[in-house]
Design an enzyme around this catalytic site. Structure first.
Site, PDB file in Angstrom:
ATOM      1  N   TYR A 260     -25.490  33.159 -27.046  1.00  0.00           N
ATOM      2  CA  TYR A 260     -25.830  33.056 -27.970  1.00  0.00           C
ATOM      3  C   TYR A 260     -24.509  32.227 -28.891  1.00  0.00           C
ATOM      4  O   TYR A 260     -25.060  31.042 -29.190  1.00  0.00           O
ATOM      5  CB  TYR A 260     -27.310  33.835 -28.536  1.00  0.00           C
ATOM      6  CG  TYR A 260     -27.732  32.806 -30.096  1.00  0.00           C
ATOM      7  CD1 TYR A 260     -28.202  32.141 -30.178  1.00  0.00           C
ATOM      8  CD2 TYR A 260     -27.227  34.189 -30.894  1.00  0.00           C
ATOM      9  CE1 TYR A 260     -28.428  31.551 -31.622  1.00  0.00           C
ATOM     10  CE2 TYR A 260     -27.484  33.224 -32.594  1.00  0.00           C
ATOM     11  CZ  TYR A 260     -27.669  32.346 -32.891  1.00  0.00           C
ATOM     12  OH  TYR A 260     -28.597  31.533 -33.692  1.00  0.00           O
TER      13      TYR A 260
HETATM   14  O1  LIG Z   1     -27.386  35.972 -38.708  1.00  0.00           O
HETATM   15  C1  LIG Z   1     -27.163  35.235 -37.677  1.00  0.00           C
HETATM   16  O2  LIG Z   1     -26.986  35.172 -36.786  1.00  0.00           O
HETATM   17  C2  LIG Z   1     -28.606  35.310 -36.720  1.00  0.00           C
HETATM   18  O3  LIG Z   1     -29.475  36.788 -36.909  1.00  0.00           O
HETATM   19  C3  LIG Z   1     -30.166  37.197 -36.285  1.00  0.00           C
HETATM   20  O4  LIG Z   1     -30.077  38.239 -35.563  1.00  0.00           O
HETATM   21  P1  LIG Z   1     -29.933  39.289 -35.817  1.00  0.00           P
HETATM   22  O5  LIG Z   1     -28.759  39.696 -36.812  1.00  0.00           O
HETATM   23  O6  LIG Z   1     -29.890  40.061 -34.385  1.00  0.00           O
HETATM   24  O7  LIG Z   1     -31.099  40.169 -36.150  1.00  0.00           O
HETATM   25  P2  LIG Z   1     -32.610  40.240 -35.485  1.00  0.00           P
HETATM   26  O8  LIG Z   1     -32.709  40.099 -33.887  1.00  0.00           O
HETATM   27  O9  LIG Z   1     -33.918  40.484 -36.446  1.00  0.00           O
HETATM   28  O10 LIG Z   1     -31.315  42.140 -35.793  1.00  0.00           O
HETATM   29  C4  LIG Z   1     -32.210  42.716 -37.116  1.00  0.00           C
HETATM   30  C5  LIG Z   1     -31.387  43.910 -36.505  1.00  0.00           C
HETATM   31  O11 LIG Z   1     -32.361  44.645 -36.163  1.00  0.00           O
HETATM   32  C6  LIG Z   1     -31.549  45.486 -35.056  1.00  0.00           C
HETATM   33  N1  LIG Z   1     -32.591  45.823 -34.105  1.00  0.00           N
HETATM   34  C7  LIG Z   1     -32.969  44.806 -33.445  1.00  0.00           C
HETATM   35  C8  LIG Z   1     -34.033  44.646 -32.202  1.00  0.00           C
HETATM   36  C9  LIG Z   1     -34.669  45.887 -32.179  1.00  0.00           C
HETATM   37  O12 LIG Z   1     -35.603  46.650 -31.627  1.00  0.00           O
HETATM   38  N2  LIG Z   1     -33.880  47.302 -32.893  1.00  0.00           N
HETATM   39  C10 LIG Z   1     -32.686  47.476 -34.177  1.00  0.00           C
HETATM   40  O13 LIG Z   1     -32.996  48.506 -34.636  1.00  0.00           O
HETATM   41  C11 LIG Z   1     -30.570  44.522 -34.123  1.00  0.00           C
HETATM   42  O14 LIG Z   1     -29.819  45.761 -33.479  1.00  0.00           O
HETATM   43  C12 LIG Z   1     -29.755  44.192 -35.884  1.00  0.00           C
HETATM   44  O15 LIG Z   1     -28.935  44.904 -36.609  1.00  0.00           O
HETATM   45  C13 LIG Z   1     -31.216  36.283 -34.870  1.00  0.00           C
HETATM   46  O16 LIG Z   1     -31.923  36.239 -34.461  1.00  0.00           O
HETATM   47  C14 LIG Z   1     -30.546  34.639 -34.732  1.00  0.00           C
HETATM   48  O17 LIG Z   1     -30.945  33.743 -34.478  1.00  0.00           O
HETATM   49  C15 LIG Z   1     -29.341  34.492 -35.812  1.00  0.00           C
HETATM   50  O18 LIG Z   1     -28.869  33.635 -35.706  1.00  0.00           O
END
Ligand SMILES: O=C(O)[C@H]1O[C@H](OP(=O)(O)OP(=O)(O)OC[C@H]2O[C@@H](n3ccc(=O)[nH]c3=O)[C@H](O)[C@@H]2O)[C@H](O)[C@@H](O)[C@@H]1O
Length: 457
Positions: A260
């Site tokens: 991504y």
């Molecule tokens: O800022 C960005 O660039 C990205 O932000 C999000 O990606 P992400 O930050 O990974 O967001 P989430 O998937 O909501 O995860 C948030 C946090 O929760 C954590 N997480 C996620 C899923 C889970 O089951 N458990 C968990 O602890 C992840 O490690 C992360 O630290 C979006 O999904 C992307 O499309 C976007 O581009």
């Protein structure tokens, strides 16, 4: 008595006319047999053709029977394209497009918002329309997450006279048709295959939307006359394994941790090319984990809320060295202000009809919140708002493209268009939970949350 006919038939017939008759009858029999063979062949082919059509439409109409989300996506692309060539087009359709895209303030913009039925797309479309700009949406309503949420957002936009054309970024014919109808001043390009971890399940969908789709859009934009200015969504994930903190636009972005992130980084390079060759004015915005009402169900804050309410366990990641994972969670209203600020300060493209006439603006900005919060803290805020204790299952972050930490330095966006995030995570989540309870009709189960939420529903 012997039957006269039998006698006659048994007698040899030597007359010329009888021979001719027999010969003609023989020819008729042969032709009849040939005719029968030809008709059964035709019947067989027709049946096969009808059967194929039935199988084809059955597969198209029931794509969810397939466990391959990419197939679903392709089917939908087909459907939206078919929809365009079939029942869209025409005077009424064009009138709707013109009406939606016409600004209502003097010197207002006419903006094509791609991904308008998406989370950020919906909020930006509403904000643009509210201040008098013309907005036309484009969205393929794919089923990466529940399309009924996208349809509900579409209904909300429709209430505000914003029309969304159903179609795909890769449909060049559709895009150029839209540019024939409206001389867009700006494109706010938010359509993308989002999600960091899903890239391991369906890599092609990222290439299809974030690379092929982007190139297709830029091809149309560079040929348009006048060329529009473009503002588009990159991502904080481009910082990948960068260890300098907080993340600045000048830091290295050549170590993406997920496909991504790699496609978003590729998008930034592609933007450079189109700016360089064709004089397109392009601004990329690196969003930092945007959240809020009408958000994306694939994001952690959203599905944690759902699972906590249903009493299901949630998985909370920690780093390999047992540290907490953190994100610079950014509230949607702040991001919308950043998007509008970028549009307002975007200079005009310098080319026209595919020819560059001079150097054009090329920019990249972080749009974050400047204060990272751990995922553990996110969960406790939700527990407080939902009045339910979460069943936490803490595990080491799998190697799935995730990064342990994000933190934005937004001084560049502040300097150029006054970007200043004002919503902390507790305030933003309170607004999200209020919306969530209302949208899913579960107010009674969620603690009463009073605020002055600015979202419409
Ligand atoms: O800022 C960005 O660039 C990205 O932000 C999000 O990606 P992400 O930050 O990974 O967001 P989430 O998937 O909501 O995860 C948030 C946090 O929760 C954590 N997480 C996620 C899923 C889970 O089951 N458990 C968990 O602890 C992840 O490690 C992360 O630290 C979006 O999904 C992307 O499309 C976007 O581009």
């Amino acid at each position: 008595m012997i039957d006269q006919r039998i006698l006659m038939a048994s007698q040899p017939d030597t007359s010329k006319s009888s021979k001719l008759e027999r010969y003609n009858s023989y020819l008729r029999r042969i032709n009849h047999t040939k005719f029968l063979a030809a008709s059964s062949k035709l019947l067989f082919r027709a049946t096969l053709f009808v059967a194929l059509i039935i199988v084809f439409f059955f597969t198209i109409n029931y794509p969810l029977l397939s466990d391959n989300p990419h197939r679903v996506h392709l089917h939908q692309n087909f459907l939206t394209t078919a929809f365009y060539t079939g029942s869209t087009g025409g005077a009424a359709w064009e009138k709707q497009i013109r009406h939606s895209a016409t600004p209502r303030r003097s010197n207002g913009f006419s903006v094509l918002v791609t991904g308008a039925a998406g989370f950020v797309g919906t909020h930006c479309s509403l904000a643009l329309k509210k201040r008098g700009d013309g907005v036309l949406g484009l969205d393929n309503f794919n089923s990466y997450y529940d399309p009924s949420l996208k349809q509900a957002r579409q209904a909300l936009l429709s209430k505000h006279q914003i029309f969304i054309v159903e179609g795909d970024l890769n449909d060049a014919q559709l895009l150029s048709k839209l540019f024939d109808i409206v001389p867009f001043t700006h494109i706010l390009h938010l359509a993308a295959q989002a999600g960091v971890r899903y890239a391991m399940k369906n890599p092609q969908s990222y290439v299809n939307s974030n690379i092929a789709g982007l190139v297709n859009l830029l091809e149309i934009a560079k040929s348009a006359n006048p060329q529009p200015s473009i503002v588009w969504a990159s991502s904080s994930s481009v910082y990948g394994l960068n260890t300098q903190n907080p993340f600045s636009e000048s830091h290295r972005t050549d170590q993406p941790a997920s496909l991504y992130a790699a496609t978003k980084k590729a998008g930034e390079a592609i933007a450079h090319t189109y700016n360089h060759i064709y004089g397109l004015s392009i601004t990329g915005l690196r969003f930092f984990t945007v959240y809020g009402p009408w958000g994306r169900p694939d994001m952690a804050y959203f599905f944690f809320t759902k699972d906590i309410l249903q009493g299901k366990p949630i998985t909370v990641y920690k780093t390999a060295d047992d540290k907490e994972v953190a994100r610079d969670f950014t509230y949607i209203d702040d991001v919308v202000k950043g998007c509008l600020g970028a549009l307002d300060t975007a200079e005009k493209s310098t080319g026209s009809g595919g020819k560059k006439k001079g150097p054009a603006q090329l920019r990249i900005y972080n749009l974050g919140n400047t204060s990272p919060v751990t995922v553990g803290r996110l969960v406790s805020i939700l527990e407080g708002l939902l009045n339910v204790k979460a069943k936490k299952h803490v595990v080491k972050m799998p190697r799935n493209g995730d990064v342990p930490y994000t933190h934005a330095n937004v001084s560049l966006a502040y300097k150029d268009f006054g970007y200043k995030p004002t919503t902390d995570l507790s305030t933003g989540l309170r607004k999200f939970v209020k919306w969530y309870a209302g949208y899913y009709g579960i107010q009674s189960r969620v603690k009463r949350v009073d605020d002055n939420a600015s979202y419409s529903s």
